[in-house]
Write a protein that holds these residues in place. Sequence first.
Motif, short mmCIF file in Angstrom:
data_model
loop_
_atom_site.label_atom_id
_atom_site.label_comp_id
_atom_site.label_asym_id
_atom_site.label_seq_id
_atom_site.Cartn_x
_atom_site.Cartn_y
_atom_site.Cartn_z
N ARG A 42 0.88 -1.36 -0.15
CA ARG A 42 0.02 0.19 0.12
C ARG A 42 0.94 1.09 -0.09
O ARG A 42 0.34 2.25 -0.72
N ARG A 112 7.35 -6.78 -6.42
CA ARG A 112 7.74 -8.00 -5.20
C ARG A 112 8.57 -8.64 -5.21
O ARG A 112 8.80 -8.72 -3.67
N ARG A 138 -0.57 -11.82 1.58
CA ARG A 138 -1.10 -12.93 0.92
C ARG A 138 -0.24 -14.44 0.35
O ARG A 138 -0.67 -14.78 -0.21
N ASP A 139 1.54 -13.74 0.31
CA ASP A 139 2.47 -14.92 0.41
C ASP A 139 2.95 -15.58 0.72
O ASP A 139 4.24 -15.46 0.87
N ARG A 188 -11.01 -7.11 -5.79
CA ARG A 188 -9.45 -7.24 -5.44
C ARG A 188 -8.94 -8.36 -5.05
O ARG A 188 -8.37 -8.88 -5.86
N ASP A 192 -5.69 -10.54 -7.33
CA ASP A 192 -4.48 -10.67 -6.45
C ASP A 192 -4.70 -12.16 -6.79
O ASP A 192 -3.80 -13.18 -6.27
N ARG A 195 -3.81 -12.87 -10.89
CA ARG A 195 -2.00 -11.87 -10.61
C ARG A 195 -1.29 -13.46 -11.47
O ARG A 195 -1.70 -14.15 -10.88
O1 DC Z 1 -3.98 -6.27 3.57
P1 DC Z 1 -4.70 -6.00 2.56
O2 DC Z 1 -5.69 -5.24 1.93
O3 DC Z 1 -3.55 -4.54 3.25
O4 DC Z 1 -2.90 -5.48 0.98
C1 DC Z 1 -3.51 -5.06 -0.26
C2 DC Z 1 -2.95 -5.31 -1.05
O5 DC Z 1 -1.95 -5.39 -1.32
C3 DC Z 1 -3.43 -6.98 -1.34
O6 DC Z 1 -4.85 -6.80 -2.46
C4 DC Z 1 -2.53 -7.28 -2.56
C5 DC Z 1 -1.30 -6.93 -1.69
N1 DC Z 1 -0.86 -7.91 -0.75
C6 DC Z 1 -0.05 -8.83 -1.93
O7 DC Z 1 -0.15 -8.76 -2.95
N2 DC Z 1 1.13 -9.98 -1.07
C7 DC Z 1 1.34 -9.66 -0.01
N3 DC Z 1 2.09 -10.08 0.85
C8 DC Z 1 0.40 -8.10 1.42
C9 DC Z 1 -0.16 -7.63 0.16
#
Ligand code: DC
Length: 234
Positions: A42, A112, A138-139, A188, A192, A195
């Motif tokens: 973010r 990333r 997420r990962d 979203r 997410d 991708r």
């Molecule tokens: O958890 P969040 O909603 O604050 O995350 C914001 C965005 O960041 C989410 O839409 C996907 C991305 N994200 C990511 O790709 N990998 C992560 N480890 C954390 C978040």
Amino acid sequence: MTGRLHGVVAMDGPSGTGKSTVSRRLAAACGAAYLDTGAMYRALTLAVLRTGLDGAAPDAGSVAVAAADDLESVTDPSAPAILLAGEDVEAEIRGPEVTAAVSAVSAVPEVRTALVQRQRDLIAKAVASHGGIVVEGRDIGSVVVPDAPLKVYLTASEEIRAARRASQDRKAGRGGDTAAVLAAVRRRDRLDSTRKTSPSHAAADALVLDTDELSVDDVLAELLRLVRDRGLVT
Ligand code: DC
């Protein structure tokens, strides 16, 4: 306190599952550090938007990668913070502009790579100084720390997640129309999880916890049971 956490707990899952709240509380309960990797994506998205580019612009990735050098994450679970060139941007990164653009910026492979490297450095530092860290994203279990001794993937239905997010937004004075939030959550999730680079999904060895029927306290109790059962706290 429950005892001290040793090693990394990876907490993954989409937004609105209660991931941030329970991750922070778990870290605080176990004397561990806490890292919100979503805040890092973010903050880089905010850096892109501040140049006047939108998240999907061809140059967005290089602007974001350059801004990664200005990023600072504070990993204290009682006062987590994210700084961009020394400025606390916590409130601004939760706003609708960043939320709408973050999926595009976080899908750029170079972004990333830059953040995964920083995350691994922060995690190594926190483990050396605190013994343990709870990392949410997420990962985390699939890419950032594939050998984490505990991986949890929180889920909940779209409707419940949207209702929780809308209520959070209302409390923070950011609107909070449930139908609009549901549409944004769906968009979203789709971006997410489809991708090309590290799409959001549960690692094969993650424990999947559906939080539809669980309160934050219930989830925290389950996590505390898991870290104890696995011998991760002493
Ligand atoms: O958890 P969040 O909603 O604050 O995350 C914001 C965005 O960041 C989410 O839409 C996907 C991305 N994200 C990511 O790709 N990998 C992560 N480890 C954390 C978040």
